[in-house]
Design a protein around this motif. Sequence first.
Motif, PDB file in Angstrom:
ATOM      1  N   ILE A   6      -3.415   3.807  -8.560  1.00  0.00           N
ATOM      2  CA  ILE A   6      -4.303   3.926  -7.396  1.00  0.00           C
ATOM      3  C   ILE A   6      -5.528   4.745  -7.773  1.00  0.00           C
ATOM      4  CG2 ILE A   6      -4.535   4.907  -5.078  1.00  0.00           C
ATOM      5  CD1 ILE A   6      -1.558   4.175  -4.637  1.00  0.00           C
ATOM      6  N   GLU A  51     -10.277  -0.623   1.699  1.00  0.00           N
ATOM      7  CA  GLU A  51      -9.594  -1.569   2.577  1.00  0.00           C
ATOM      8  C   GLU A  51      -9.463  -2.938   1.914  1.00  0.00           C
ATOM      9  OE1 GLU A  51     -10.513  -0.083   7.104  1.00  0.00           O
ATOM     10  OE2 GLU A  51     -12.071  -1.263   6.112  1.00  0.00           O
ATOM     11  N   PHE A  54      -7.087  -2.635  -1.505  1.00  0.00           N
ATOM     12  CA  PHE A  54      -5.673  -2.328  -1.307  1.00  0.00           C
ATOM     13  C   PHE A  54      -5.052  -3.105  -0.156  1.00  0.00           C
ATOM     14  CE2 PHE A  54      -7.388   1.406  -3.502  1.00  0.00           C
ATOM     15  CZ  PHE A  54      -6.505   1.476  -4.576  1.00  0.00           C
ATOM     16  N   ILE A  56      -5.489  -2.826   3.080  1.00  0.00           N
ATOM     17  CA  ILE A  56      -5.077  -1.946   4.173  1.00  0.00           C
ATOM     18  C   ILE A  56      -6.212  -1.822   5.180  1.00  0.00           C
ATOM     19  CG2 ILE A  56      -3.427  -0.591   2.831  1.00  0.00           C
ATOM     20  CD1 ILE A  56      -5.604   1.502   2.394  1.00  0.00           C
ATOM     21  N   ILE A  78      -4.039   6.765   0.837  1.00  0.00           N
ATOM     22  CA  ILE A  78      -3.884   5.333   0.558  1.00  0.00           C
ATOM     23  C   ILE A  78      -2.402   4.972   0.463  1.00  0.00           C
ATOM     24  CG2 ILE A  78      -4.259   3.525  -1.176  1.00  0.00           C
ATOM     25  CD1 ILE A  78      -6.997   4.925  -1.730  1.00  0.00           C
ATOM     26  N   GLU A  79      -1.626   5.819  -0.214  1.00  0.00           N
ATOM     27  CA  GLU A  79      -0.178   5.570  -0.316  1.00  0.00           C
ATOM     28  C   GLU A  79       0.462   5.508   1.072  1.00  0.00           C
ATOM     29  OE1 GLU A  79       1.413   7.473  -4.470  1.00  0.00           O
ATOM     30  OE2 GLU A  79       1.033   8.863  -2.836  1.00  0.00           O
ATOM     31  N   ARG A  82      -0.501   2.294   2.839  1.00  0.00           N
ATOM     32  CA  ARG A  82       0.213   1.165   2.236  1.00  0.00           C
ATOM     33  C   ARG A  82       1.663   1.159   2.678  1.00  0.00           C
ATOM     34  NH1 ARG A  82      -1.137  -0.379  -3.715  1.00  0.00           N
ATOM     35  NH2 ARG A  82       0.609  -1.583  -3.083  1.00  0.00           N
ATOM     36  N   GLN A  83       2.258   2.335   2.802  1.00  0.00           N
ATOM     37  CA  GLN A  83       3.659   2.456   3.226  1.00  0.00           C
ATOM     38  C   GLN A  83       3.825   1.960   4.658  1.00  0.00           C
ATOM     39  OE1 GLN A  83       5.885   2.435   1.331  1.00  0.00           O
ATOM     40  NE2 GLN A  83       7.128   4.267   1.228  1.00  0.00           N
ATOM     41  N   LYS A  85       1.971  -0.213   6.126  1.00  0.00           N
ATOM     42  CA  LYS A  85       1.751  -1.653   6.107  1.00  0.00           C
ATOM     43  C   LYS A  85       3.041  -2.389   5.727  1.00  0.00           C
ATOM     44  CE  LYS A  85      -0.764  -5.220   3.706  1.00  0.00           C
ATOM     45  NZ  LYS A  85      -1.432  -5.554   2.493  1.00  0.00           N
ATOM     46  N   ILE A  86       3.780  -1.818   4.784  1.00  0.00           N
ATOM     47  CA  ILE A  86       5.014  -2.430   4.299  1.00  0.00           C
ATOM     48  C   ILE A  86       6.128  -2.291   5.329  1.00  0.00           C
ATOM     49  CG2 ILE A  86       6.826  -2.279   2.533  1.00  0.00           C
ATOM     50  CD1 ILE A  86       4.575  -1.388   0.583  1.00  0.00           C
TER      51      ILE A  86
END
Length: 87
Positions: A6, A51, A54, A56, A78-79, A82-83, A85-86
């Motif tokens: 990242i 955005e 990544f 997001i 960012i992590e 992303r988390q 989003k998952i």
Amino acid sequence: MTREQIMNTLCELMQQNLEVKLPENVTEASRVYQDLFIDSIMVLQLIVYVEEEFGISVPEEDVDPAVFQTLGSLVTFIEELRQHKIA
């Protein structure tokens, strides 16, 4: 994607899209404004690139100046996005 990946991607985005020449010794402790010479307009541009890169969405209410203190704080942000989003 690891923290290092990242961070490397962020550095590439800054150099290619913001046309910033980063110092050789960039670390997670590097301060976005003082050490990397990113200004507030560039931060707004960087958010758009982040955005896109990544996949997001950065909610406006989550854009806190503390997120942009260091490269490490930005990687953590960012992590987290992303988390969510998952999940």
